[in-house]
Design a protein around this motif. Structure first.
Motif, short mmCIF file in Angstrom:
data_model
loop_
_atom_site.label_atom_id
_atom_site.label_comp_id
_atom_site.label_asym_id
_atom_site.label_seq_id
_atom_site.Cartn_x
_atom_site.Cartn_y
_atom_site.Cartn_z
N UNK A 1 0.81 -1.22 0.00
CA UNK A 1 0.00 0.00 0.00
C UNK A 1 0.84 1.26 0.00
N UNK A 2 2.17 1.06 0.12
CA UNK A 2 3.06 2.22 0.15
C UNK A 2 3.19 2.84 1.51
N UNK A 3 2.63 2.18 2.54
CA UNK A 3 2.69 2.72 3.90
C UNK A 3 4.08 2.53 4.50
N UNK A 4 4.58 3.56 5.13
CA UNK A 4 5.89 3.58 5.79
C UNK A 4 7.05 3.46 4.80
N UNK A 5 6.77 3.57 3.52
CA UNK A 5 7.81 3.50 2.51
C UNK A 5 8.42 4.89 2.29
N UNK A 6 9.73 4.93 2.33
CA UNK A 6 10.41 6.21 2.13
C UNK A 6 10.56 7.03 3.40
N UNK A 7 10.10 6.48 4.52
CA UNK A 7 10.25 7.19 5.79
C UNK A 7 11.72 7.24 6.18
N UNK A 8 12.20 8.42 6.54
CA UNK A 8 13.59 8.61 6.95
C UNK A 8 13.63 8.64 8.48
N UNK A 9 14.36 7.72 9.07
CA UNK A 9 14.48 7.62 10.53
C UNK A 9 15.40 8.74 11.01
N UNK A 10 14.87 9.72 11.76
CA UNK A 10 15.66 10.89 12.13
C UNK A 10 16.97 10.56 12.85
N UNK A 11 16.99 9.46 13.63
CA UNK A 11 18.20 9.14 14.38
C UNK A 11 19.35 8.70 13.46
N UNK A 12 19.03 8.40 12.20
CA UNK A 12 20.06 8.00 11.25
C UNK A 12 20.63 9.20 10.50
N UNK A 13 20.10 10.38 10.76
CA UNK A 13 20.51 11.57 10.03
C UNK A 13 21.35 12.47 10.94
N UNK A 14 22.45 13.01 10.45
CA UNK A 14 23.24 13.95 11.25
C UNK A 14 22.37 15.10 11.77
N UNK A 15 22.45 15.37 13.03
CA UNK A 15 21.64 16.42 13.63
C UNK A 15 20.29 15.94 14.11
N UNK A 16 19.86 14.72 13.69
CA UNK A 16 18.62 14.14 14.17
C UNK A 16 17.36 14.75 13.59
N UNK A 17 17.48 15.52 12.48
CA UNK A 17 16.29 16.13 11.87
C UNK A 17 16.29 15.76 10.39
N UNK A 18 15.30 15.00 9.97
CA UNK A 18 15.20 14.56 8.57
C UNK A 18 14.32 15.50 7.77
N UNK A 19 14.78 15.85 6.60
CA UNK A 19 14.02 16.74 5.71
C UNK A 19 12.91 15.93 5.03
N UNK A 20 11.74 15.93 5.62
CA UNK A 20 10.60 15.21 5.07
C UNK A 20 9.31 15.86 5.56
N UNK A 21 8.21 15.57 4.90
CA UNK A 21 6.93 16.17 5.27
C UNK A 21 6.25 15.36 6.37
N UNK A 22 5.81 16.06 7.41
CA UNK A 22 5.10 15.42 8.51
C UNK A 22 3.61 15.76 8.52
N UNK A 23 3.27 17.00 8.25
CA UNK A 23 1.87 17.43 8.31
C UNK A 23 1.10 16.98 7.07
#
Length: 450
Positions: A391-413
């Motif tokens: 269904x495409x659910x949870x696909x492409x989600x970037x886990x913030x803890x894997x990104x330097x600074x802990x903030x992933x550039x992705x849409x939340x709202x």
């Protein structure tokens, strides 16, 4: 230990000369039917009724723990039980008594029971002040029923009384006395021969003030009534006027109706004074609420709301202070709760102010009510079930803890509110830090900034 000769002598003296004892003592109920309030404990067939042998139950079958605020009749109930069951009544306070005194009472109770068949009621006030070892010393007497223990506490017994003693006792929760309860008690004291015997009357305005200063405490109400009645009689007055009552108790009448407009007006003034940082005005309105007999829990709830509504992140310590005050108030009650409420009121009044948290949630709620809920972005949806990937659910989600600074550039709202800004921090107090942080975070979320 010999029979309670001093108590017997005091009772005999009181019967011969009622005026020799304080009014609060003279008006002490002699039976359960004379007890004011606590109707939930006094119904036919209730545990308390069975304790005194009513309804066919065995008299004095249990030890009892009475839990409730000060001045609502815990000592009185213990006394009534001893009278109704024709037992010796011995009173100890956990503030002054220790294991030695408890053992002496128990030894005396065993001798009294064996020597002349008289059982003993041991009333132990403020049992929560006893240590675990001191409470342990009561267990043999309770288990063997050498005494009927009636223990009183103003603190939650599940935290302040040891489990073995609690499991062997009947726990009865006493409720605060209402104005109607105290009014009935005052009328009884005014009219009955063992009280004031109709020597004076109490007009409505004086009665209302007396109820306010009593604060739900029957002992305080009767003590004030006795002093005011004495002053009125000395003046040759047929009634206790408000002026005489004020003069006697040395406390001015507070114009305040807990069930009317002033209840809300004064509460509103307290919160607005805190919001305006006028600590002295806030303390004035707090004092008016306290003196009027306001429920301290109501005041504490208003302070907790104020901490979030008017202070928020400008002082992150404000809400924990208000919550701690509410917890303390629930445990200690008046009069000491006034100190805790003052502590919290001063802290909140002098804290830097921000309503940013308030306006933020109001704005977000308004959008939701207006239909701007929107679908949750697919990459944020739950992927913990079979078929979610298809269904495409949870696909492409970037886990913030894997990104330097802990903030992933992705849409939340959701798309409907993507890019909307609800939280607009002030530059007051500690919130200035959040103002700097939120701008950097928003840039990172859009993939901007480093």
């Amino acid at each position: 230990m010999e029979p309670d000769l001093f108590t017997a002598a005091a009772e005999e003296r009181q019967e011969k000369d009622p005026a020799s004892s304080p009014l609060a003592v003279r008006m002490r109920p002699r039976t359960l039917d004379e007890v004011v309030g606590q109707q939930h404990l006094l119904k036919p067939g209730s545990p308390l009724r069975r304790l005194v042998g009513e309804g066919g139950g065995p008299a004095g079958a249990s030890s009892v723990i009475l839990w409730g605020p000060p001045g609502i009749g815990k000592t009185t109930l213990a006394y009534v039980v001893s009278k109704a069951t024709d037992k010796r009544f011995v009173e100890l306070s956990a503030i002054t008594a220790g294991v030695k005194e408890v053992r002496a009472v128990i030894d005396g109770a065993r001798r009294a029971a064996g020597g002349y068949g008289k059982e003993t009621v041991l009333f132990l006030d403020e049992i929560h002040r006893f240590s675990k070892a001191q409470q342990d010393s009561l267990l043999p007497a309770v288990e063997n029923r050498w005494v009927t223990l009636i223990a009183a506490t103003t603190e939650n017994p599940y935290f302040s009384v040891i489990s073995p003693l609690l499991s062997r006792s009947l726990l009865l929760t006493l409720e605060p006395l209402t104005d109607d309860d105290l009014r009935a008690l005052l009328q009884r004291a005014l009219t009955e021969n063992r009280g004031l015997g109709g020597a004076v009357t109490l007009p409505e305005d004086a009665e209302a003030h007396l109820l306010r200063i009593a604060g739900g405490d029957a002992r305080r109400a009767l003590t004030a009534l006795e002093a005011a009645a004495g002053a009125a009689i000395d003046k040759g007055e047929p009634e206790i006027t408000l002026a005489t009552l004020e003069e006697t108790v040395d406390r001015a009448a507070v114009t305040y109706d807990r069930d009317g407009d002033q209840h809300y007006d004064v509460a509103s003034a307290l919160i607005k004074s805190i919001r305006g940082s006028d600590v002295d005005a806030a303390l004035h309105y707090l004092a008016r609420m306290i003196e009027a007999g306001e429920d301290p829990r109501f005041i504490a709830r208003r302070l907790m709301i104020s901490a979030s509504e008017d202070i928020g992140l400008a002082d992150p310590h404000a809400l924990p202070i208000a919550v701690a005050a509410a917890q303390a108030v629930a445990m200690i009650g008046f009069p000491e709760a006034a100190l805790t409420l003052s502590h919290a009121t001063i802290a909140l009044a002098l804290a830097p102010k921000s309503n940013a948290a308030t306006t933020a949630i109001f704005a977000a709620q308004a959008d939701v009510r207006n239909g701007l809920a929107g679908a949750v972005p697919p990459h944020l949806r739950d992927g913990h079930y079979k078929g979610a990937a298809k269904l495409g659910h949870a696909q492409g989600y970037v886990y913030p803890h894997d990104v330097p600074g802990g903030i992933a550039a992705q849409q939340y709202a959701p798309d409907t509110v993507h890019g909307k800004r609800y939280y607009e921090p002030t530059r007051y107090g500690a919130e200035a830090r959040y103002a700097d942080v939120v701008e950097k975070v928003r840039e990172r979320l859009k993939g901007e900034g480093g």
